[in-house]
Design a protein around this motif. Structure first.
Motif, PDB file in Angstrom:
ATOM      1  N   LEU A 280      28.363  40.517  22.648  1.00 38.35           N
ATOM      2  CA  LEU A 280      28.986  41.575  21.861  1.00 38.35           C
ATOM      3  C   LEU A 280      28.729  42.940  22.484  1.00 38.35           C
ATOM      4  O   LEU A 280      29.610  43.802  22.513  1.00 38.35           O
ATOM      5  N   ARG A 281      27.511  43.148  23.002  1.00 44.52           N
ATOM      6  CA  ARG A 281      27.212  44.403  23.697  1.00 44.52           C
ATOM      7  C   ARG A 281      28.074  44.545  24.939  1.00 44.52           C
ATOM      8  O   ARG A 281      28.553  45.637  25.246  1.00 44.52           O
ATOM      9  N   SER A 282      28.255  43.439  25.643  1.00 44.94           N
ATOM     10  CA  SER A 282      29.057  43.470  26.859  1.00 44.94           C
ATOM     11  C   SER A 282      30.498  43.874  26.556  1.00 44.94           C
ATOM     12  O   SER A 282      31.088  44.694  27.282  1.00 44.94           O
ATOM     13  N   MET A 283      31.067  43.326  25.474  1.00 40.14           N
ATOM     14  CA  MET A 283      32.438  43.685  25.110  1.00 40.14           C
ATOM     15  C   MET A 283      32.527  45.168  24.754  1.00 40.14           C
ATOM     16  O   MET A 283      33.470  45.866  25.164  1.00 40.14           O
ATOM     17  N   ALA A 284      31.559  45.663  23.990  1.00 36.10           N
ATOM     18  CA  ALA A 284      31.560  47.080  23.608  1.00 36.10           C
ATOM     19  C   ALA A 284      31.432  47.982  24.836  1.00 36.10           C
ATOM     20  O   ALA A 284      32.112  49.010  24.941  1.00 36.10           O
ATOM     21  N   GLU A 285      30.576  47.590  25.789  1.00 34.68           N
ATOM     22  CA  GLU A 285      30.385  48.401  26.990  1.00 34.68           C
ATOM     23  C   GLU A 285      31.624  48.399  27.870  1.00 34.68           C
ATOM     24  O   GLU A 285      31.974  49.430  28.454  1.00 34.68           O
ATOM     25  N   ARG A 286      32.290  47.247  27.975  1.00 34.86           N
ATOM     26  CA  ARG A 286      33.512  47.181  28.787  1.00 34.86           C
ATOM     27  C   ARG A 286      34.594  48.096  28.225  1.00 34.86           C
ATOM     28  O   ARG A 286      35.339  48.733  28.972  1.00 34.86           O
ATOM     29  N   ALA A 287      34.701  48.139  26.901  1.00 34.73           N
ATOM     30  CA  ALA A 287      35.687  49.026  26.284  1.00 34.73           C
ATOM     31  C   ALA A 287      35.288  50.488  26.449  1.00 34.73           C
ATOM     32  O   ALA A 287      36.117  51.340  26.797  1.00 34.73           O
TER      33      ALA A 287
END
Length: 332
Positions: A280-287
């Protein structure tokens, strides 16, 4: 302004206050960066003829407060103009402090955008140029080998060359795979997401892919990579944790953004559960690294399911917005 929790809350507080107190249809606050104007907060739609107010700090324009006109009005009331000009002046120091953060964020987005565009160019050049050239050379070597007599000593040397060319072709494929998701380069975002949905679709989980419009418009490389990675990570979470029977990937593109939504009918996170995992952190960081945002909601369908929604702006990636033109800034 003084009651705002932090300087980051001021843009939204100011816009909401302007709309509610002056009963205007819309307000927007933008900060001026080297990459152009970046909207920090917006309430409502400004319409075709908004009025703009400079936000000056130490003699420099650091931002712009824009408001829409009430229905039936051709211009802004003079008293409203004086109030809004005063508000812009009061908020200018806080906006100036936010400017550095936006400069850093803008620089990061530009770096990510340039990196992904260059990777896409390299991937295309290698895939379409070097790869076929090596494959053609290997075929010519094999054809030449086949024409030689069985006892010719050159056959072994040519076979070794063919094997070396085969290894070079594999290395080229490995390089292109490291430059970005291979399906994106071969199928485009539409095809890559359809392939992704098909890979996860099975007896226990039904996965559908929906696009609006049906054929997505051309998008910057950074947006495509972020959208694909977020969709893949969200589906992976569905398979690992959700115990869902259905999932859907939706990609919706408009003039301003690409919205990626992944929904399932699974168990959700559970009440009070800590769902700040690496994925979930990875998705937020990519965005976030391209100026977007990613949110996760649980229990979205009658007490079940999860929704991952990422909004990836098209305008801040690929081409920077124009800076504030002097003619469009009306100081009152």
């Amino acid at each position: 302004i003084s009651h705002a929790g932090s300087s980051q809350d001021i843009p939204a507080t100011l816009c909401a206050t302007v709309v509610e107190t002056l009963r205007l249809p819309a307000a927007s606050l933008a900060v001026h960066t080297r990459a152009g104007a970046r909207v920090l907060a917006r309430v409502g739609s400004l319409g075709d003829h908004p009025h703009h107010f400079d936000m000056l700090h130490q003699g420099a324009v650091v931002g712009r407060l824009s408001v829409g006109l009430r229905e039936g009005e051709a211009e802004l009331d003079r008293q409203d103009g004086l109030i809004l000009s005063s508000l812009a002046s009061q908020a200018a120091p806080a906006v100036a402090s936010l400017r550095l953060q936006e400069e850093l964020r803008s620089s990061r987005e530009q770096i990510v955008t340039a990196r992904e565009e260059e990777r896409r160019r390299l991937r295309r050049d290698i895939h379409d140029g070097l790869g076929p050239a090596l494959a053609g050379l290997r075929l010519r070597v094999e054809n030449a080998t086949a024409r030689l007599p069985a006892e010719d000593t050159l056959r072994e040397a040519l076979r070794a060359v063919s094997d070396d060319l085969g290894m070079a072709i594999k290395e080229v494929r490995r390089i292109t795979d490291r430059l970005g998701p291979a399906p994106l380069g071969e199928l485009g975002l539409d095809g890559a997401v359809r392939q992704l949905a098909a890979a996860f679709d099975g007896a226990r989980l039904s996965v559908a892919a929906v696009f609006a419009p049906t054929r997505l418009p051309p998008l910057p490389a950074a947006v495509e990579v972020a959208a694909y990675r977020i969709a893949a990570e969200a589906l992976n979470n569905v398979v690992r944790h959700a115990r869902a029977s259905r999932a859907e990937i939706r990609l919706e593109a408009d003039a301003e953004a690409l919205t990626v939504t992944v929904e399932d009918d699974g168990t959700g996170f559970g009440r009070g559960a800590d769902h700040r995992g690496v994925g979930l952190r990875s998705m937020a960081e990519r965005a976030a690294e391209i100026g977007g945002r990613c949110t996760v909601e649980s229990f979205v369908h009658a007490g079940r399911g999860t929704r991952v929604r990422a909004v990836l702006p098209r305008s801040t990636v690929g081409s920077a917005p124009a800076p504030f033109p002097a003619s469009s800034l009306e100081s009152r």
